[in-house]
Every structure is written in structure tokens, then in C-alpha cells.
Design an enzyme around this catalytic site. Structure first.
Site, PDB file in Angstrom:
ATOM      1  N   PHE A 128      63.930  61.739 -76.200  1.00  0.00           N
ATOM      2  CA  PHE A 128      64.987  62.055 -75.232  1.00  0.00           C
ATOM      3  C   PHE A 128      64.571  63.272 -74.426  1.00  0.00           C
ATOM      4  O   PHE A 128      64.249  64.310 -74.993  1.00  0.00           O
ATOM      5  CB  PHE A 128      66.335  62.323 -75.906  1.00  0.00           C
ATOM      6  CG  PHE A 128      67.430  62.566 -74.905  1.00  0.00           C
ATOM      7  CD1 PHE A 128      68.050  61.499 -74.249  1.00  0.00           C
ATOM      8  CD2 PHE A 128      67.818  63.852 -74.567  1.00  0.00           C
ATOM      9  CE1 PHE A 128      69.033  61.715 -73.295  1.00  0.00           C
ATOM     10  CE2 PHE A 128      68.807  64.071 -73.610  1.00  0.00           C
ATOM     11  CZ  PHE A 128      69.409  63.008 -72.969  1.00  0.00           C
ATOM     12  N   ASP A 215      58.636  69.430 -75.565  1.00  0.00           N
ATOM     13  CA  ASP A 215      60.050  69.530 -75.224  1.00  0.00           C
ATOM     14  C   ASP A 215      60.759  70.161 -76.420  1.00  0.00           C
ATOM     15  O   ASP A 215      61.073  69.488 -77.400  1.00  0.00           O
ATOM     16  CB  ASP A 215      60.616  68.143 -74.903  1.00  0.00           C
ATOM     17  CG  ASP A 215      62.103  68.191 -74.554  1.00  0.00           C
ATOM     18  OD1 ASP A 215      62.752  69.231 -74.819  1.00  0.00           O
ATOM     19  OD2 ASP A 215      62.612  67.183 -74.017  1.00  0.00           O
ATOM     20  N   LYS A 244      68.957  74.289 -74.390  1.00  0.00           N
ATOM     21  CA  LYS A 244      70.156  74.339 -75.253  1.00  0.00           C
ATOM     22  C   LYS A 244      70.511  75.710 -75.839  1.00  0.00           C
ATOM     23  O   LYS A 244      71.466  76.325 -75.420  1.00  0.00           O
ATOM     24  CB  LYS A 244      70.017  73.290 -76.362  1.00  0.00           C
ATOM     25  CG  LYS A 244      70.135  71.872 -75.812  1.00  0.00           C
ATOM     26  CD  LYS A 244      70.390  70.855 -76.892  1.00  0.00           C
ATOM     27  CE  LYS A 244      70.830  69.525 -76.327  1.00  0.00           C
ATOM     28  NZ  LYS A 244      69.746  68.645 -75.875  1.00  0.00           N
TER      29      LYS A 244
END
Ligand SMILES: *Cc1c(COP(=O)(O)O)cnc(C)c1O
Length: 390
Positions: A128, A215, A244
Site C-alpha cells: 500500500f 515506504d 503518519k
């Protein structure tokens, strides 16, 4: 419920108005134990007084100028992130998808600079990387892509965790410029590859002149018990993306690069109006400061190990539970069946959990969670999963 929001989320019927540490309070004053942390965002927990104070002060001084000017807090944040990670330069943006967009653009430009005019990036199944067109194209989940074709081209996909599948691509493709991979897959169901996977990818990238791009949007900023998940391995990436946990909820993302990759972008090649403004950088700098001062990496490791150990003890032998796994405070409980209903069952018990990849309960609580709070979490969750399966 307002009819004026686009229907992008199937929201749970609860609204939180206040938070303190791992606790959230709804409009009626009811108290919930938060094992989601706004999807791995609120590492410091909710309502952290040091962060609140720093943000208040910065808001009163200056929120935004522009990247047309020097921004001292942005320079300090770049210095700090590079010192923590071993990277050389940072570009700041506002989200994980944007950080990955920057990485994808960087890799393509790196290729063009080498004379490769159709550069391709290796990506993983079940990955993702975000919801923008390029990042959903890089994502290894058809549900994220369906309906948005034509996808962005230039991605080659292999199974996650299989470094030799990446190595084999070198024989068939002369246009690969980079490998983009999550050290541990979050949305893909808390997938933890075998030890040595990243180091092997590093060697393959070195052999072929490819960039290793990690990532770490979900795994970075202490989530796994180290500042960055790659620090559980021996290698450094060429590019790393963050978001995040970086700003504790104030939107801030970063794309960091090292060595030749750090010199790829030149003025005019990329930009952002908001990226790295004084307010966002204050949030990130304060987050990093508090995490170091309060020992939250050690806490994530210790409390995470306790949760995994306890859940293995309580659920390990239960039929229907396939595996309990985790690293620091990203923990997955994989069941043998879809378990989305567990989210509402938990909500009724005033516990916030998340289910990803259909059959994996994901725990990504604030990194400030204490052992006692973790014991509450494991007690409630084990009972819920037991009830769900029986
Ligand atoms: C959440 C996530 C993203 C996307 O971040 P946004 O801020 O929602 O754009 C990208 N990569 C990974 C690994 C993520 O977990």
C-alpha cells in the site's frame, strides 16, 4: 449524519471530542481505549501537553510562509531526520501519498538522468502506497485500483518477501531504476518478511544500480521500536518516505534521500505550497523530541513484546487464530476468516481496533501505551476474538 460529505468512508457511529494518552472520549463522555491511534499517527497519544504548548506558541508566531523563503524549523527538522536515519537530504510534503509521489518522481528523474527514458519501479504484491494515481498504481491491491484505470504505467510487481524474485527481474528488464517496498507491510496485513530481506534487496539494488526506496510511512517514527524499521536490518536505503507518525496528527510527510539520490531534484523539479511550513515542522520536531526524551522507542519494544506474548498465550491454541505477529507496536492477529465485524464488537466494548486485509486484526496504539493499559487491551481483545470465533 451530514448528507454533504462524499461517501469515501463507511464511518463508525461515534465522534470523539477529547483525548488523553491512549484514551478517547466521545460526545457523551464515554471513554474508549485507542489501539488505532488515528491509523498509526498519534504516537505521543492524544492531548500531549508538550506538543499542545509548542503548537500554540508556533501558531501565535507564524504558521506559514512559503518555500520561496528559508524556513529555519524545516532546516532543523531535515537535520534531525538525517541525523536519526543516515540520510542526506529531505523534501517535505503533507501526506504519505505525497511523500511516495516525490519518491516515484525522484526515481524516474534518476532514470532519465541515466538515459533510461521509460524507467520502471519494482513494487510488491499486497503493498500500500497511497490513493493518488501514481501511488494507487504502485499499490498491490486491486480494490484500491479498480475503477481508476488507466493506471500509471512503469511499475513491475513481484511477491513481497521474495528477494530472489526481484533479482530475477534484472535479466529481463533493462529499464528498472528502483525498488519501492515497505519494510513491513501495514495495510497488507502486518506482513513481516524473513530477517535479511532488506539486506538482500540492498545488495540486488547495488549490483544493478537501482535505488532502494523504503515506504516507512507506517513503520517509521518509532512504530516498530526503532526510529525506522530498516534499522532492524544492516542496510541503509537510498530513499525513504515518512508521514503518519511524523507530525502526531498535524499533516506532514517527508521524502528523504541519500548519496546520488539526494542530488536528483534541482529547483523547479518538485514542490509543495504547504510542505514543511513552520507549524507542521514544529509538530514533527516536537514529536521527535518527546519521543527521545520519554524513551518511547524502548516503550514500543517492551509493550509490543508484552502484547504479542500475552496474545500468543491466550489465543495461540484457539482454533481459527492463524498467527499473532508484530514488531514493536504494530501487531497483527491473523484469523482464518474475514473478521471486519470485530471492529463493531470492540466498539461496543469501548475498544478501538482496526481490521486490515480482511482477516487481520491490526493493533497500532499510541507509543505511550503503558503495560497496564496493554494488559487491559489484551484482556478485552482476547475475549472478543474468542467470542467471535465461538
Ligand atoms: C498510510 C500509508 C500511505 C498513505 O499515506 P496518506 O497519508 O494516507 O497519503 C502510504 N504508504 C503506507 C505504507 C501507508 O501505511
Amino acid at each position: 449524519m451530514s448528507q454533504h460529505l462524499m461517501q469515501t468512508y463507511a464511518r463508525q457511529p461515534v465522534a470523539f471530542v477529547r483525548g488523553e494518552g491512549v484514551w478517547l472520549y466521545d460526545e457523551n463522555g464515554d471513554k474508549y481505549l485507542d489501539a488505532v491511534a488515528g491509523v498509526a499517527v498519534a504516537g505521543l497519544g492524544h492531548g500531549h501537553p508538550v506538543l499542545a504548548q509548542a503548537l500554540c506558541e508556533q501558531a501565535g508566531q507564524l504558521i506559514h510562509t512559503s518555500n520561496l523563503y528559508r524556513i529555519p524549523k524545516q532546516e532543523a527538522l531535515a537535520d534531525r531526520l538525517c541525523a536519526l536515519s543516515g540520510m542526506d537530504r529531505a523534501f517535505f510534503c503533507n501526506s504519505g501519498a505525497e511523500a511516495n509521489e516525490a519518491a516515484i518522481k525522484l526515481a524516474r528523474l534518476f532514470g532519465h538522468n541515466k538515459g533510461i527514458d521509460n524507467p520502471a519501479i519494482v513494487v510488491m504484491e499486497k503493498s500500500f502506497h497511497g490513493r493518488t494515481l501514481a501511488t494507487l498504481s504502485a499499490t498491490g491491491n486491486r480494490k484500491v485500483q479498480a475503477g481508476f484505470e488507466p493506471l500509471v504505467s512503469g511499475f513491475v510487481r513481484v511477491p513481497f518477501g521474495d528477494a530472489e524474485a526481484v533479482a530475477r527481474l534484472a535479466a529481463h528488464h533493462n529499464n528498472i531504476v528502483a525498488v519501492l517496498v515497505e519494510p513491513y507491510q501495514g495495510e497488507g496485513g502486518v506482513q513481516i518478511p524473513e530477517a535479511g530481506y532488506l539486506d538482500r534487496l540492498r545488495a540486488i539494488c547495488d549490483d544493478n544500480g537501482w535505488l532502494l526506496m523504503l515506504d516507512e510511512v507506517q513503520t517509521g517514527i518509532g512504530r516498530t521500536g526503532k526510529w525506522f524499521a530498516f534499522q532492524h536490518s544492516q542496510c541503509l536505503p537510498d530513499v525513504m518516505t515518512l508521514a503518519k507518525g511524523l507530525g502526531s496528527g498535524v499533516p506532514v510527510g517527508a521524502c528523504l534521500a541519500r548519496g546520488a539520490a539526494a542530488e536528483v531534484f534541482t529547483p523547479g523539479k518538485h514542490g509543495s505550497t504547504f510542505g514543511g511550513n513552520p507549524f507542521a515542522c514544529t509538530a514533527a520536531l516536537t514529536t521527535l523530541e518527546v519521543m527521545a526524551k520519554d524513551g518511547l522507542l524502548d516503550n514500543a519494544r517492551e509493550v509490543g513484546a508484552f502484547i504479542v506474548e500475552t496474545l500468543k498465550k491466550e489465543l495461540g491454541q484457539v482454533a481459527g487464530v492463524r498467527e499473532v505477529r508484530g514488531q514493536g507496536l504494530i501487531i497483527g492477529i491473523e484469523l482464518d476468516r474475514p473478521c471486519g465485524d470485530l471492529v463493531m464488537m470492540a466498539l461496543a466494548e469501548k475498544l478501538l481496533i482496526n481490521v486490515t486485509s480482511d482477516n487481520v486484526v491490526r493493533l497500532i496504539p499510541p507509543l505511550v501505551m503503558t503495560r497496564d493499559e496493554a494488559a487491559l487491551l489484551t484482556d478485552k481483545l482476547a475475549a472478543l476474538i474468542w467470542a467471535f470465533l465461538n
